[in-house]
Design a protein around this motif. Structure first.
Motif, short mmCIF file in Angstrom:
data_model
loop_
_atom_site.label_atom_id
_atom_site.label_comp_id
_atom_site.label_asym_id
_atom_site.label_seq_id
_atom_site.Cartn_x
_atom_site.Cartn_y
_atom_site.Cartn_z
N ARG A 27 0.88 -1.17 0.00
CA ARG A 27 0.00 0.00 0.00
C ARG A 27 0.92 1.21 0.00
O ARG A 27 1.61 1.46 0.98
CB ARG A 27 -0.91 0.01 1.22
CG ARG A 27 -1.87 1.20 1.27
CD ARG A 27 -2.67 1.21 2.56
NE ARG A 27 -3.61 2.31 2.59
CZ ARG A 27 -3.30 3.55 3.02
NH1 ARG A 27 -2.06 3.81 3.44
NH2 ARG A 27 -4.22 4.50 3.01
N GLN A 40 -6.64 -6.88 0.23
CA GLN A 40 -6.38 -6.91 -1.21
C GLN A 40 -6.45 -8.35 -1.70
O GLN A 40 -6.18 -9.28 -0.95
CB GLN A 40 -4.97 -6.37 -1.54
CG GLN A 40 -4.74 -4.91 -1.31
CD GLN A 40 -3.32 -4.50 -1.67
OE1 GLN A 40 -2.53 -5.33 -2.14
NE2 GLN A 40 -2.99 -3.24 -1.46
N ASN A 62 -10.24 -5.78 -7.93
CA ASN A 62 -8.79 -5.62 -7.92
C ASN A 62 -8.35 -4.35 -7.21
O ASN A 62 -7.28 -3.81 -7.48
CB ASN A 62 -8.23 -5.63 -9.35
CG ASN A 62 -8.29 -7.00 -9.99
OD1 ASN A 62 -8.04 -8.01 -9.32
ND2 ASN A 62 -8.64 -7.05 -11.26
N ASP A 63 -9.17 -3.90 -6.29
CA ASP A 63 -8.87 -2.68 -5.55
C ASP A 63 -8.37 -3.04 -4.14
O ASP A 63 -8.51 -4.17 -3.68
CB ASP A 63 -10.11 -1.80 -5.44
CG ASP A 63 -10.67 -1.44 -6.80
OD1 ASP A 63 -9.86 -1.13 -7.70
OD2 ASP A 63 -11.91 -1.48 -6.97
N GLU A 64 -7.79 -2.05 -3.48
CA GLU A 64 -7.45 -2.23 -2.07
C GLU A 64 -8.55 -1.58 -1.24
O GLU A 64 -9.09 -0.54 -1.60
CB GLU A 64 -6.09 -1.64 -1.74
CG GLU A 64 -5.97 -0.14 -1.91
CD GLU A 64 -4.58 0.37 -1.55
OE1 GLU A 64 -4.50 1.51 -1.05
OE2 GLU A 64 -3.60 -0.35 -1.77
N HIS A 65 -8.89 -2.22 -0.14
CA HIS A 65 -10.02 -1.77 0.67
C HIS A 65 -9.56 -1.57 2.12
O HIS A 65 -9.15 -2.52 2.78
CB HIS A 65 -11.15 -2.80 0.65
CG HIS A 65 -11.69 -3.06 -0.73
ND1 HIS A 65 -12.74 -2.35 -1.26
CD2 HIS A 65 -11.30 -3.95 -1.68
CE1 HIS A 65 -12.98 -2.79 -2.49
NE2 HIS A 65 -12.13 -3.77 -2.76
N HIS A 82 -3.96 -11.08 -8.85
CA HIS A 82 -4.92 -10.33 -9.67
C HIS A 82 -5.14 -11.05 -11.00
O HIS A 82 -4.66 -10.63 -12.05
CB HIS A 82 -4.41 -8.91 -9.91
CG HIS A 82 -4.48 -8.06 -8.68
ND1 HIS A 82 -4.19 -6.71 -8.70
CD2 HIS A 82 -4.80 -8.35 -7.40
CE1 HIS A 82 -4.33 -6.21 -7.48
NE2 HIS A 82 -4.70 -7.20 -6.68
N SER A 115 -11.50 -10.71 -12.74
CA SER A 115 -12.04 -9.45 -12.23
C SER A 115 -12.14 -9.42 -10.71
O SER A 115 -12.08 -8.36 -10.10
CB SER A 115 -13.43 -9.20 -12.83
OG SER A 115 -14.35 -10.19 -12.36
N LYS A 153 -14.77 -9.93 -9.07
CA LYS A 153 -16.07 -9.36 -8.67
C LYS A 153 -16.93 -10.35 -7.91
O LYS A 153 -17.90 -9.96 -7.25
CB LYS A 153 -16.81 -8.87 -9.91
CG LYS A 153 -16.13 -7.68 -10.57
CD LYS A 153 -16.91 -7.19 -11.79
CE LYS A 153 -16.21 -5.98 -12.41
NZ LYS A 153 -16.94 -5.48 -13.62
#
Length: 960
Positions: free
Chosen positions: A859, A896, A920-923, A900, A903, A905
């Motif tokens: 990150r 994360q 594929n985002d960081e949360h 990757h 998707s 999703k």
């Protein structure tokens, strides 16, 4: 009939049969070729055995490995030896920078510094050092230009490959000789090469075994297909990332040279070791890590290995301190500019996974599978029978595997010592690792050769009935022997008869992929492109230089026009990422950006995309040259390359315009007026107004350019200097002095540094000093790791939890939950690798690899240790965090996907409700006692069809 006639007739008959079989195999096809091949396979071994035992060959057989090596070099590197440079991928930009060094930097008295010749300027030689470019230009410079720069580049590249293979040969040979003589002998422990006498038969001579060991190591190097970031023909030749190869080669050579210097520390040997070690720093920044590894390895070996080296600690200090001082000039410059590099981490592997790959022969992408088996054999032999050098090679191989694994972050936590470790994953270590790995494989081959020769040199077998008198005992020529040979020939004939004519299948790309302009029949069109560029340059006004933009984004990927641009003397504009430069300020392709850069011509190999109509409308075709089109760039209202521009009212006069010094006079402005420069930003730029230092700022102009800017408090003389610190200047002089001392050492045949080994008292002092040093280092490193870990979480928490900007109190890290192993996992189903609910066999899946484990995620700008978990299709995993210690403490974390692919999703997470899509985002997430209970949980569900891996970093953080 006499025995001699019987022998001669037998040999003649075998020779005739062999020639007949060869003729049939070559001249026919199908079944007849198989029969001819079978005849040749049946008879040829007898002739080869007779030839091998002939006195003429016995006197020359030690030269066979070298002859085979030279033949392989000519076969693989023939176009380079003819002076044809490779023109694929990064070779073009490397060649361009070689010419910049020779024609721009050196004439101005510099080896590195700011160059305006690429885009809107960049720091030449400060991210990648210049030794490789000097190497490539050596033939051109030493011949005073008689040898063209292209030929010089080709020969330099060939010499580099041969040197790399020779170093692998030499290391394998040295270790094999050490094995033969034993670790206790003087030559092994003192690093000499003198062969030792042996009571074994001549077939087990050390020279023979060492030669074959060296040939095996060199051949594996030359025949290594390689892979992305893993060296070999793929990465080093086709992609042209050869500066790392030069660094790895010099470092590997320094291991053998240091070993020899330990045994006989005379000035020449010390100087060679220092030059190789320090030279690796001048070749590539990764030399910093490899040198650190070899320093630790030799220090441990001096302490624990049995040896009789004279003054080992003095030799150790001279070699490594000398190497550090020799590389100091560039290292100081590198650290002064390191923050301007654009580098992101690449994928990592756990040490257990690297161990599995090693055992299964899959450690590297590309090399023949037998290489891994031979390297394991050589490593085992080195550990059991090796001396100091063998242990050094094996130790460095294992040490680099550890440093290149996830465990360097999760166990050793080296990123908390030096942040640069986040960019040093296994693929980046594989290039310096391979010379040692292939050397161990060569040791394995050498050991097999010794074993075979020792067994062949034992008691002779009894004569078989039908053995021709006068022939060597053990050569069976009886009927039963011929039947066995014939059966073997018939069995092997179909395979050999079909494979040999198609032997090119063994050299499939990228192996042997020397893509030169002549080989691809593009030399003529490239020569026409070069002539067109020179003609266009001559037609430009004297005040307007040739500036050529080679389009990259959305194009085919060919880069060989860079050779043409270089030889035409043009400046270059490249959009998007520029390989080998790695400057974080990049050009975005816009017509306005091209106009600001003074672009005169554009080259592309595909139509300009429709979304760039304004750029396409400003192009006028000059001609097509092979797949590339050369066009003039006709910008409306062209005013020349921008030096500087006021964003507002006022007047400006350029007083001095040099690459590293710009001076302007600004008048009639109001305070706060922005002055935009045509140069890219860099932390070395120092701006002053009438001697007062100004704060530079980043400006983004013309839709695609990052530019240096400043807000002016008023009129006056603006000076822009590219600052080199006094320490960097002194460091360069120190390196020059060290280089001079090495040259003197090479020429001076002085006495050795020491004559006697260390005394018992000296060894005890060394042990005590080493122990104290280790204790102090551990204490300092532990403290630094604690402070760095706290800083990473505090910065994260400040952005997420600080609701009151006026409150100067900072959040406090209580505990890193992933690092402490405090997160409990409840997975349903517990088994990840289950194929019952689908048609996928899940090849390569293992429960061990998918078990919860500590990993890390990135990150920006820090790495965070995280809990890595795998979730099968339709599976749910609940993470149970510890109970909150108080109301002010929260769980702060980030989630994360670890891999990757796809998707993502179908992967969802949440605390009370599982409704947030991971993708594929960081949360980031924050869990507190009031909203999530005494002991919060985080649930993750996989609604997709494939196994998903996620990583969760979390910590207890106390609010300010």
């Amino acid at each position: 009939m006499s025995p001699g006639h019987t022998s001669q007739r037998t040999v003649a008959g075998v020779a005739v049969a062999a020639l007949a079989g060869l003729a049939v195999a070559v001249a026919t096809t199908g079944l007849l070729r198989w029969l001819g091949t079978a005849t040749l396979l049946t008879t040829a071994p007898v002739l080869l055995r007779l030839a091998a035992d002939h006195p003429w060959w016995q006197r020359r057989r030690a030269r066979l490995p070298l002859a085979l090596f030279l033949a392989l070099v000519v076969l693989m590197l023939g176009p380079l030896l003819r002076g044809e440079p490779p023109a694929s991928r990064d070779h073009g930009i490397h060649y361009y920078q070689v010419r910049l060094l020779i024609e721009e930097l050196i004439p101005s008295g510099r080896l590195w510094g700011w160059s305006p010749s690429l885009n809107n300027g960049y720091p030449f030689g400060e991210s990648y050092p210049v030794l490789g470019y000097l190497w490539m230009a050596a033939a051109h410079v030493l011949s005073f230009g008689l040898i063209s720069l292209r030929t010089s580049y080709a020969w330099g590249f060939a010499a580099l490959w041969m040197l790399s293979a020779a170093v692998a040969w030499w290391l394998a040979s040295l270790v094999t000789r050490e094995l033969r003589t034993g670790a206790s002998s003087r030559s092994a422990t003192e690093g000499t090469d003198a062969p030792q006498t042996s009571s074994a038969a001549p077939r087990t001579s050390p020279a023979d075994a060492a030669g074959w060991a060296g040939l095996a190591a060199a051949a594996l190097w030359l025949l290594d297909p390689g892979g992305s970031r893993q060296g070999g023909w793929n990465y080093l030749v086709y992609h042209g990332v050869w500066p790392q190869l030069l660094c790895a080669t010099l470092w590997a050579a320094s291991i053998g040279l240091t070993f020899r210097a330990f045994g006989d520390p005379r000035p020449r040997r010390l100087a060679l070791a220092v030059l190789a070690l320090g030279g690796s720093l001048w070749a590539h920044p990764f030399g910093l890590l490899t040198i650190t590894a070899s320093v630790l390895a030799w220090a441990v070996i001096i302490l624990v290995a049995p040896h009789r080296w004279p003054g080992p600690w003095r030799t150790f200090t001279v070699v490594h301190l000398g190497g550090a001082l020799l590389g100091m000039g560039w290292v100081a410059t590198f650290f002064g500019s390191a923050d301007e590099m654009a580098r992101d981490p690449v994928s990592w592997e756990p040490l257990a996974e690297l161990g599995r790959s090693l055992v299964q022969g899959q450690l590297f992408a590309g090399p023949w599978s037998i290489a891994g088996t031979l390297a394991l054999l050589g490593g085992a032999v080195a550990l059991r029978r090796g001396g100091a050098l063998a242990w050094a090679v094996v130790g460095l191989v294992i040490g680099q595997l550890v440093l290149a694994s996830e465990d360097a972050i999760t166990v050793l936590r080296l990123d908390l010592v030096l942040s640069g470790f986040k960019n040093l994953q296994f693929p980046r270590y594989s290039i310096p690792l391979k010379p040692l790995w292939f050397a161990l494989a060569g040791v394995g081959v050498g050991r097999l050769v010794q074993w075979v020769r020792a067994h062949r040199g034992g008691e002779p077998r009894p004569l078989e009935p039908g053995l021709a008198p006068g022939l060597e005992p053990g050569l069976e020529l009886g009927a039963s022997a011929w039947v066995r040979r014939g059966a073997a020939g018939l069995l092997l004939a179909p395979l050999v008869a079909t494979l040999v004519p198609d032997a090119g299948r063994l050299a499939a790309r990228p192996l042997g992929a020397l893509d030169t302009l002549d080989a691809d029949e593009l030399a003529t069109s490239e020569a026409e492109l070069l002539a067109a560029l020179r003609s266009e340059a001559a037609a430009l006004p004297p005040e307007r230089p040739l500036v050529v933009a080679l389009m990259r984004s959305g194009m085919g990927g060919g880069t060989y026009p860079l050779f043409s641009i270089s030889d035409a003397g043009g400046r270059l504009v490249l959009d998007s990422h520029v390989p080998t430069v790695n400057f974080k300020h990049r050009v975005r392709r816009k017509a306005t950006a091209y106009a600001a850069l003074g672009v005169t011509h554009v080259i592309h190999d595909r139509p300009v995309p429709d979304k760039e109509r304004s750029l396409a409308s400003a192009l006028e075709e000059v001609g097509q040259y092979g797949p590339f089109t050369l066009e003039r760039f006709v910008a409306p209202h062209y005013e020349g390359p921008r030096v500087a521009e006021l964003e507002g009212f006022g007047t400006m006069q350029v007083l001095l315009d040099e690459p590293e010094h710009l001076q302007l006079r600004v008048d009639d402005i109001i305070p706060g007026t922005t002055l935009a420069f045509g140069r890219a930003p860099h932390l070395r730029w120092e701006l002053t107004l009438d001697g007062e230092v100004l704060e530079p700022r980043l400006l983004r102009r013309d839709g695609g350019l990052d530019c240096l800017g400043v807000d002016l408090p008023g009129p006056g003389v603006v000076d822009v200097h590219y600052v080199v610190t006094p320490f960097e200047r002194r460091a360069l002089w120190i390196s020059a002095a060290m280089l001079l001392m090495c040259v003197v050492g090479l020429l001076w045949r002085g006495p050795p540094l020491a004559l006697h080994g260390s005394s018992l008292r000296a060894r005890r002092i060394a042990w005590v000093a080493f122990g104290v040093g280790v204790i102090l280092a551990v204490a300092v490193i532990a403290r630094r790791q604690h402070d760095k870990l706290e800083r990473t979480w505090v910065e994260f928490a400040t952005n997420e939890l600080d609701d009151d900007p006026d409150d100067e109190r900072a959040p406090e890290l209580v505990r890193d939950l992933a690092d402490d192993g405090a997160i409990e996992v409840d997975a349903q189903p517990a088994r990840v690798c289950s194929g019952l609910m689908g048609k996928n066999v899940l090849e390569g899946c293992s429960e061990a690899a998918h078990a919860p484990s500590t990993a890390f995620l990135y990150r920006e700008p820090f790495l965070y240790r995280c809990l890595r978990i795998s979730i099968p299709s339709e599976g749910t995993t609940v993470l149970q965090f510890p109970a909150f210690p108080d109301d002010q403490t929260v769980v702060l974390g980030v989630l994360q996907r670890h891999v990757h692919e796809g998707s993502g999703k179908g992967l969802k997470f949440g605390s009370r409700w599982i409704n947030q899509v991971v993708a594929n985002d960081e949360h980031e997430f924050v869990l507190d006692r009031r909203s999530h209970g005494e002991a919060p949980t985080l649930s993750i569900r996989n609604e997709g069809r494939m196994i998903e891996q996620v990583c969760v970093a979390a910590a207890f953080v106390r609010r300010p």
